[in-house]
Design a protein around this motif. Structure first.
Motif, mmCIF file in Angstrom:
data_model
loop_
_atom_site.group_PDB
_atom_site.id
_atom_site.type_symbol
_atom_site.label_atom_id
_atom_site.label_comp_id
_atom_site.label_asym_id
_atom_site.label_seq_id
_atom_site.Cartn_x
_atom_site.Cartn_y
_atom_site.Cartn_z
ATOM 1 N N SER A 109 -40.163 -21.315 17.445
ATOM 2 C CA SER A 109 -40.598 -21.754 16.118
ATOM 3 C C SER A 109 -42.106 -21.601 16.006
ATOM 4 O O SER A 109 -42.837 -21.808 16.980
ATOM 5 N N THR A 112 -39.748 -25.744 10.313
ATOM 6 C CA THR A 112 -38.455 -25.302 10.842
ATOM 7 C C THR A 112 -37.417 -26.403 10.690
ATOM 8 O O THR A 112 -36.294 -26.159 10.247
ATOM 9 N N CYS A 152 -35.213 -25.787 20.020
ATOM 10 C CA CYS A 152 -36.211 -25.034 19.270
ATOM 11 C C CYS A 152 -37.586 -25.428 19.791
ATOM 12 O O CYS A 152 -37.946 -26.600 19.752
ATOM 13 N N ASN A 169 -35.823 -15.856 13.195
ATOM 14 C CA ASN A 169 -34.514 -16.024 13.804
ATOM 15 C C ASN A 169 -33.433 -15.664 12.790
ATOM 16 O O ASN A 169 -33.565 -15.979 11.608
ATOM 17 N N TYR A 214 -33.817 -26.295 8.790
ATOM 18 C CA TYR A 214 -32.570 -26.567 9.518
ATOM 19 C C TYR A 214 -31.791 -27.707 8.890
ATOM 20 O O TYR A 214 -30.576 -27.626 8.733
#
Length: 158
Positions: free
Chosen positions: A27, A33, A65, A130, A37
């Motif tokens: 990350s 992040t 992460c 990602n 998520y």
């Protein structure tokens, strides 16, 4: 290798594992992040270290992460995380949401939903590079893959 050899199991494994516990990804900024998520992907997250968090969705497996800042190494679409939804319509709704919220969550590329390897899905890249596959399979990918067993022989053994 003959067709009769396809699907043979290992005789006895060296390691006596309980389960596959986690994978790791990178990350740029854990706060951003985590927001993506939790709010977009719907993952449950816990920050277990200053520069790391676990993310999971319903099974005994999590993604760790790790914040590495600008040292992040983007993944390719072949290295992706699959997230299963309930229906083809849910894939389409997720695709629409990804397109609509692309700027808000700094989503990168988004592919068009289609059937690939028997699964209806699309891929998106997140703000850290990602890739995620949002997918629907009429059955259980985990159970069916192993229930069907090996369907192809190892090329090296041929």
């Amino acid at each position: 290798m003959s067709d009769a050899d396809v699907g043979k199991k290992n005789v006895e494994p060296t390691l006596k594992l309980k389960f596959l516990s986690h994978g790791t990804l990178e990350s740029i900024d854990l706060d951003h992040t985590r927001r993506f998520y939790e709010e977009f992907l719907g993952l449950e997250c816990v920050r277990h270290a200053q520069q790391a968090m676990h993310a999971r969705c319903g099974i005994k497996f999590s993604i760790v992460c790790v914040e590495v800042g600008d040292q992040v190494k983007p993944m390719s679409v072949l290295n992706h995380w699959g997230l299963e939804v309930d229906s083809k319509d849910a894939v389409d709704a997720a695709h629409k949401a990804a397109v609509d919220m692309k700027d808000e969550y700094k989503i990168g590329s988004i592919t068009t939903p289609s059937y690939r390897h028997g699964i209806y899905s699309f891929y998106l890249s997140d703000l850290d590079g990602n890739y995620w596959e949002i997918e629907h399979y009429d059955g259980s990918v985990h159970e069916d893959a192993f229930d069907f067993g090996d369907r192809f022989a190892d090329e090296a053994a041929s």
